[in-house]
Write a protein that holds these residues in place. Sequence first.
Motif, PDB file in Angstrom:
ATOM      1  N   GLY A 111       0.695  -1.096  -0.229  1.00 49.37           N
ATOM      2  CA  GLY A 111      -0.098  -0.206   0.234  1.00 49.37           C
ATOM      3  C   GLY A 111       0.797   1.487   0.035  1.00 49.37           C
ATOM      4  N   ASP A 113       3.760   1.489  -1.345  1.00 49.47           N
ATOM      5  CA  ASP A 113       4.332   1.588  -2.616  1.00 49.47           C
ATOM      6  C   ASP A 113       3.429   2.143  -3.497  1.00 49.47           C
ATOM      7  OD1 ASP A 113       6.861   1.020  -4.399  1.00 49.47           O
ATOM      8  OD2 ASP A 113       5.266  -0.378  -5.129  1.00 49.47           O
ATOM      9  N   ILE A 114       2.285   1.595  -3.483  1.00 54.59           N
ATOM     10  CA  ILE A 114       0.942   2.184  -4.413  1.00 54.59           C
ATOM     11  C   ILE A 114       1.026   3.667  -4.127  1.00 54.59           C
ATOM     12  CG2 ILE A 114      -1.586   2.349  -4.963  1.00 54.59           C
ATOM     13  CD1 ILE A 114      -1.016  -0.708  -4.220  1.00 54.59           C
ATOM     14  N   ARG A 117       3.619   5.730  -6.120  1.00 55.48           N
ATOM     15  CA  ARG A 117       3.376   5.834  -7.441  1.00 55.48           C
ATOM     16  C   ARG A 117       2.242   6.102  -7.899  1.00 55.48           C
ATOM     17  NH1 ARG A 117       3.421   1.077  -9.058  1.00 55.48           N
ATOM     18  NH2 ARG A 117       3.335  -0.349  -7.038  1.00 55.48           N
ATOM     19  N   HIS A 118       1.051   6.218  -7.268  1.00 52.80           N
ATOM     20  CA  HIS A 118      -0.132   6.656  -7.728  1.00 52.80           C
ATOM     21  C   HIS A 118      -0.676   7.672  -6.603  1.00 52.80           C
ATOM     22  CE1 HIS A 118      -0.321   3.514 -10.619  1.00 52.80           C
ATOM     23  NE2 HIS A 118       0.146   2.816  -9.627  1.00 52.80           N
ATOM     24  N   PRO A 121      -5.105   6.534  -6.626  1.00 50.96           N
ATOM     25  CA  PRO A 121      -5.436   5.300  -7.435  1.00 50.96           C
ATOM     26  C   PRO A 121      -6.922   4.867  -7.324  1.00 50.96           C
ATOM     27  CG  PRO A 121      -4.360   4.720  -5.448  1.00 50.96           C
ATOM     28  CD  PRO A 121      -4.366   6.297  -5.472  1.00 50.96           C
ATOM     29  N   THR A 125      -7.304  -0.190 -10.017  1.00 50.25           N
ATOM     30  CA  THR A 125      -5.771   0.345 -10.119  1.00 50.25           C
ATOM     31  C   THR A 125      -5.011  -0.405  -8.762  1.00 50.25           C
ATOM     32  OG1 THR A 125      -5.733   2.312 -11.157  1.00 50.25           O
ATOM     33  CG2 THR A 125      -3.992   2.080  -9.970  1.00 50.25           C
ATOM     34  N   ILE A 126      -5.670  -0.081  -7.503  1.00 52.39           N
ATOM     35  CA  ILE A 126      -5.237  -0.821  -6.460  1.00 52.39           C
ATOM     36  C   ILE A 126      -5.328  -2.353  -6.578  1.00 52.39           C
ATOM     37  CG2 ILE A 126      -5.668  -1.210  -3.987  1.00 52.39           C
ATOM     38  CD1 ILE A 126      -6.702   1.897  -3.926  1.00 52.39           C
ATOM     39  N   GLU A 129      -2.417  -3.339  -8.670  1.00 48.84           N
ATOM     40  CA  GLU A 129      -1.401  -3.414  -7.985  1.00 48.84           C
ATOM     41  C   GLU A 129      -0.941  -4.436  -6.984  1.00 48.84           C
ATOM     42  OE1 GLU A 129       1.432  -1.348  -8.548  1.00 48.84           O
ATOM     43  OE2 GLU A 129       0.509  -0.287 -10.231  1.00 48.84           O
TER      44      GLU A 129
END
Length: 159
Positions: A111, A113-114, A117-118, A121, A125-126, A129
């Motif tokens: 989470g 990391d997501i 990068r977003h 999201p 997308t989640i 990922e």
Amino acid sequence: MTYPIHLKVNGAPVSLSVEPNRLLVDLLRQTLGLTGTHVGCDTSQCGACLVQLDGQTVKSCTLLAVQADGCDLTTIEGLATGDDLHPMQAAFHEHHGLQCGFCTPGMIMAGIDIAKRHEAPDEATIRHELEGNLCRCTGYQNIVKAIDAGVRSLNQAKA
């Protein structure tokens, strides 16, 4: 034969000698006693072993400890500040993003990391990922909600 390595783990310098075939996850769990990083599959499929290595989220079951020499490593234990949970940890708590808890450390690290990068999201997308993270107990619904809330909380903290 062992090799000396020096790294920073959750902000603290660590120097030790390791066998060349020692996995990073084993070093964390067995040598350093950081058991929040889990071994779930032994095949790099489940994501329970996720940690941050120099700010990048990696599967510690696929890295040798010697590869972490000179790096800055953050585990699930290094996220909270005293009694204050990291925003992603707090989101998992508030949105019940866990059941048995085995996959939770890896999901939280994913989470984060997501969130890096977003910026915002959506659910699709989640879910996309999280393809490298397995949960055997839930339907992922609350995990997705928790990550969404954690991303929003992290973005508010940046503003």
